[in-house]
Write a protein that holds these residues in place. Structure first.
Motif: not given
Length: 102
Positions: A42-45, A52-56, A61-64, A73-79
């Motif tokens: 799965c990939v969450i958009v 993003l925090r919910a996906a993590m 996996a998360c595409c922002v 916003e801080d998207f650190t940790g996004a794939d």
């Protein structure tokens, strides 16, 4: 607009269907369980840090995709982080580059 056959394949999951809202992973976990999906496929958009925090937290996996409201916003940790999903060939997000996140 999409026809009954396509519509029948859609399932909608929303925050009011779970006890804890984002950034808790509940809505994503409910969707995965209800649809019988493998999180590793799965990939969450998302478009917010909270999403993003919910996906993590769900370990998916998360595409922002940034928006004018959340671009700072801080998207650190996004794939993957993109300015937009894109209509032009240069900035377009494809199944191929989303698949690379798996």
């Amino acid at each position: 607009l999409m026809g009954e056959e396509r519509f029948a394949k859609f399932q909608i999951f929303a925050g009011d269907m779970v006890k804890q809202k984002k950034p808790a992973p509940d809505v994503y976990n409910m969707a995965v369980d209800a649809m019988g999906l493998d999180k590793e496929r799965c990939v969450i958009v998302e478009d917010t840090n909270i999403g993003l925090r919910a996906a993590m937290a769900a370990e998916i996996a998360c595409c922002v995709t940034k928006s004018s409201y959340t671009g700072d916003e801080d998207f650190t940790g996004a794939d993957l982080v993109v300015e937009e999903l894109g209509d032009d060939r240069e900035g377009v997000v494809t199944l191929e580059n989303l698949s690379s996140l798996l």
